[in-house]
Design an enzyme around this catalytic site. Structure first.
Site, PDB file in Angstrom:
ATOM      1  N   ASP A 154      10.164  79.248 -29.074  1.00 12.05           N
ATOM      2  CA  ASP A 154       9.434  80.506 -29.227  1.00 12.05           C
ATOM      3  C   ASP A 154      10.406  81.679 -29.393  1.00 12.05           C
ATOM      4  O   ASP A 154      11.420  81.762 -28.702  1.00 12.05           O
ATOM      5  CB  ASP A 154       8.557  80.723 -27.986  1.00 12.05           C
ATOM      6  CG  ASP A 154       7.603  81.884 -28.150  1.00 12.05           C
ATOM      7  OD1 ASP A 154       6.799  81.844 -29.087  1.00 12.05           O
ATOM      8  OD2 ASP A 154       7.656  82.811 -27.328  1.00 12.05           O
TER       9      ASP A 154
ATOM     10  N   HIS B  18      -1.751  79.597 -33.952  1.00  4.40           N
ATOM     11  CA  HIS B  18      -2.391  80.359 -32.867  1.00  4.40           C
ATOM     12  C   HIS B  18      -2.048  81.842 -32.936  1.00  4.40           C
ATOM     13  O   HIS B  18      -2.607  82.632 -32.167  1.00  4.40           O
ATOM     14  CB  HIS B  18      -1.978  79.788 -31.510  1.00  4.40           C
ATOM     15  CG  HIS B  18      -0.513  79.914 -31.223  1.00  4.40           C
ATOM     16  ND1 HIS B  18       0.454  79.172 -31.885  1.00  4.40           N
ATOM     17  CD2 HIS B  18       0.162  80.693 -30.347  1.00  4.40           C
ATOM     18  CE1 HIS B  18       1.643  79.499 -31.423  1.00  4.40           C
ATOM     19  NE2 HIS B  18       1.503  80.424 -30.490  1.00  4.40           N
ATOM     20  N   ASP B  19      -1.144  82.224 -33.839  1.00  2.66           N
ATOM     21  CA  ASP B  19      -0.770  83.629 -33.991  1.00  2.66           C
ATOM     22  C   ASP B  19      -1.363  84.275 -35.246  1.00  2.66           C
ATOM     23  O   ASP B  19      -1.086  85.445 -35.517  1.00  2.66           O
ATOM     24  CB  ASP B  19       0.759  83.764 -34.042  1.00  2.66           C
ATOM     25  CG  ASP B  19       1.400  83.508 -32.692  1.00  2.66           C
ATOM     26  OD1 ASP B  19       0.826  83.935 -31.672  1.00  2.66           O
ATOM     27  OD2 ASP B  19       2.459  82.871 -32.640  1.00  2.66           O
TER      28      ASP B  19
ATOM     29  N   GLU C 111      10.517  79.142 -34.068  1.00  3.40           N
ATOM     30  CA  GLU C 111       9.481  80.071 -34.497  1.00  3.40           C
ATOM     31  C   GLU C 111      10.190  81.286 -35.087  1.00  3.40           C
ATOM     32  O   GLU C 111      10.576  82.214 -34.389  1.00  3.40           O
ATOM     33  CB  GLU C 111       8.596  80.516 -33.330  1.00  3.40           C
ATOM     34  CG  GLU C 111       7.453  81.416 -33.782  1.00  3.40           C
ATOM     35  CD  GLU C 111       7.026  82.433 -32.735  1.00  3.40           C
ATOM     36  OE1 GLU C 111       5.913  82.975 -32.873  1.00  3.40           O
ATOM     37  OE2 GLU C 111       7.797  82.708 -31.808  1.00  3.40           O
TER      38      GLU C 111
END
Length: 575
Positions: free
Chosen positions: A326, A421-422, A355
């Site tokens: 992340d 999910h973003d 990410e």
């Protein structure tokens, strides 16, 4: 000849070792400016023999540039080389470390580029299993509730009501275990879980304890069972690591809040001033003002050691197959180099995926990450197929520019997503037009890279911006979009049965108006893909004496006739 456009440098991706005996070289020139491009090369210590010559091939083109590539092999792998460029008027120049010079340049041996040695330590080992995977992202709280006994007190009824930022629905590890047969039938072979470690939120990106499974998700034994059953079903599994920041209830930050300047953990974070307070948020955080996510100082030796131990533990003791990192572009390159050595030292073929929502060449030179979530692909694909805001030429330009940033092996490992999910759900990005969705996901499965499915996209889950994009998985088959689901299954089957869609070359053969066509080729396996992104039927010509078959409709394609393609439709033609 446009001299300003000519470019080469002794660094990835313009010069790198493909393997111990192969050097890959790339050269950039202005588009449609060069008639022929060759490289002349020999051993850097060979003063007697003439330079060998090898013609370079075009591997990518944008509106402004053409990119050439070649592979060379020399005994002992010590290279001296330069490029010869012939323009459309047959004028010839050579390109060296000193730039463009005349063909009779006297000091060519001094001016030539030199790649001194291909060291095995510097080689990037590509991951074939990753390249051949189908990725499926799971947001655990929203996938399936397999053990209601561990539901959080505030759990909401599955799939009911508006999804809030703090909503919890009871999805857990046991639920994922129970749905492995579904994923296997779909064709998934790589599962990526968003964080499962102890945390106070539904998304778990504010970690409380990196060594403990969140009790609302299950136990360590549940996780071990999940990993083992994935492996029994020939699936691999990747966990989400949040090493840019911790939660504000992480032991080190709690100690800092309690003891302030006397805390032995004060250098684990970036403190603006004392006294430190969550309400004041007078410390560096993830994003702006996220007080529950204080940024970790990975330059601190103790922080680094702690996080590297976390990374090794879950790979070695639990058997996971890698990490998704992340916000990894806000952590130092030096840390990720150490991270890579630590993880690969435990399991050589474990993968490391970042990410990074933009171009990431600095992280993908082979010494840090194996891949990233390919948001440039996602954004361009949505703009072209979903929003019709860019032309076919602009779309292919973006893809070519992105492709040429990396080594070929890295490009084949990029996670090509159309949603996560973003971001908004793919069906929302396409204005609820299923035909546009079909085009976007077909591009995922036929373009260079690894197809990536965000849970529920395959059954038509809708959703706008976060948190609406994190709705519960639809398990009621009567409410699932079977057209989209069946297309996913077919595209996965086609990709698995045709290695050209995994390992093959990529060549654009058509780009006009809103129609694009390209060929993927791998030895004798050859496939043509055509997309009609317009509202009208289109026709294209392709000279070929063979008869093809459209793998979607199973209809024979006669190349002696125009290839007709319906509005907002696509064809995958096997030669």
């Amino acid at each position: 000849m446009n001299k300003h456009a000519v470019y080469h440098v002794l660094d990835v991706p313009y010069a790198y070792g493909k393997d111990r005996d192969t050097l890959v070289l790339r050269l950039r020139v202005a588009r449609d400016d060069i008639k022929e491009c060759s490289v002349l090369y020999r051993c850097r210590y060979d003063w007697e023999n003439e330079y060998k010559r090898k013609k370079m091939k075009i591997v990518a083109e944008t509106e402004l540039f053409t990119y050439y590539e070649v592979e060379l092999s020399i005994y002992r792998n010590r290279y001296r080389y330069y490029f010869e460029l012939m323009d459309k008027a047959n004028n010839v120049l050579i390109y060296t470390e000193r730039g463009l010079v005349d063909v009779d340049y006297a000091n060519i041996n001094v001016a030539a580029f030199q790649f001194p040695y291909i060291s095995e330590d510097d080689l990037y080992e590509e991951e074939k299993w990753l390249q051949e995977s189908i990725v499926y992202q799971i947001f655990p709280d929203r996938f399936f509730n397999g053990n209601p006994d561990i539901n959080p007190d505030c759990v909401k009824e599955w799939g009911r009501g508006k999804v809030g930022r703090h909503s919890m629905y009871g999805g857990d590890i046991r639920g994922i275990i129970e749905k492995l047969d579904y994923l296997k039938e779909l064709g998934v072979d790589l599962i990526y879980l968003t964080p499962i470690f102890k945390s106070s939120t539904n998304h778990k990106y504010n970690t409380t304890d990196y060594f403990e499974v969140d009790p609302t998700f299950g136990t360590l034994e549940d996780v071990k069972e999940l990993v083992n059953k994935c492996h029994e079903n020939n699936m691999r599994i990747v966990f989400d690591a949040v090493f840019n920041h911790s939660g504000n209830d992480f032991f080190a930050f709690e100690d800092l809040l309690e003891k302030q300047e006397k805390s032995k953990y004060k250098d684990w974070y970036f403190i603006d001033s004392f006294p430190v307070g969550v309400e004041e948020c007078n410390y560096y955080t993830f994003a702006n003002g996220c007080s529950n996510m204080p940024k970790l100082n990975t330059n601190n030796k103790e922080v680094r050691e702690y996080l590297l131990n976390v990374a090794k533990y879950w790979v070695k003791e639990i058997g996971i197959d890698g990490w998704r990192l992340d916000v990894c572009d806000e952590v130092s390159h030096d840390f990720w180099r150490d991270f890579r050595k630590a993880v690969k030292g435990v399991k050589r073929d474990a993968i490391i995926v970042g990410e990074i929502m933009h171009e990431a060449n600095a992280f993908l030179k082979g010494d840090q990450l194996d891949s990233i979530m390919n948001y440039p692909f996602k954004n361009a694909t949505i703009d072209f197929f979903g929003k019709h805001s860019i032309s076919a030429l602009e779309y292919l330009d973006i893809l070519a520019a992105n492709r040429i940033l990396y080594m070929n092996s890295i490009t084949k490992q990029m996670w090509n997503l159309v949603g996560s999910h973003d971001t908004k759900r793919i069906i929302n990005e396409c204005d609820n037009n299923v035909n546009k969705v079909r085009l976007a996901i077909a591009m995922q499965f036929t373009y260079v890279g690894v197809p990536y499915i965000y849970y529920g996209d395959e059954v038509g889950i809708t959703g706008g911006d976060d948190p609406d994009n994190r709705k519960c998985m639809i398990w009621d088959e009567e409410k699932q979009n079977k057209e989209i689901l069946n297309l996913y299954k077919l595209l996965i089957k086609i990709r698995k049965e045709n290695k050209s869609l995994v390992h093959g070359s990529f060549e654009v053969i058509y780009c006009k108006d809103e129609v694009i066509g390209f060929i993927r080729e791998y030895y004798d396996d050859k496939i043509m893909v055509i997309f009609n992104n317009s509202e009208e039927e289109q026709c294209i010509k392709y000279q070929c004496k063979k008869i093809g078959i459209d793998l979607i409709t199973e209809r024979n394609i006669d190349f002696s006739e125009d290839i007709k393609i319906e509005p907002l439709d696509f064809m995958i033609i096997k030669f």
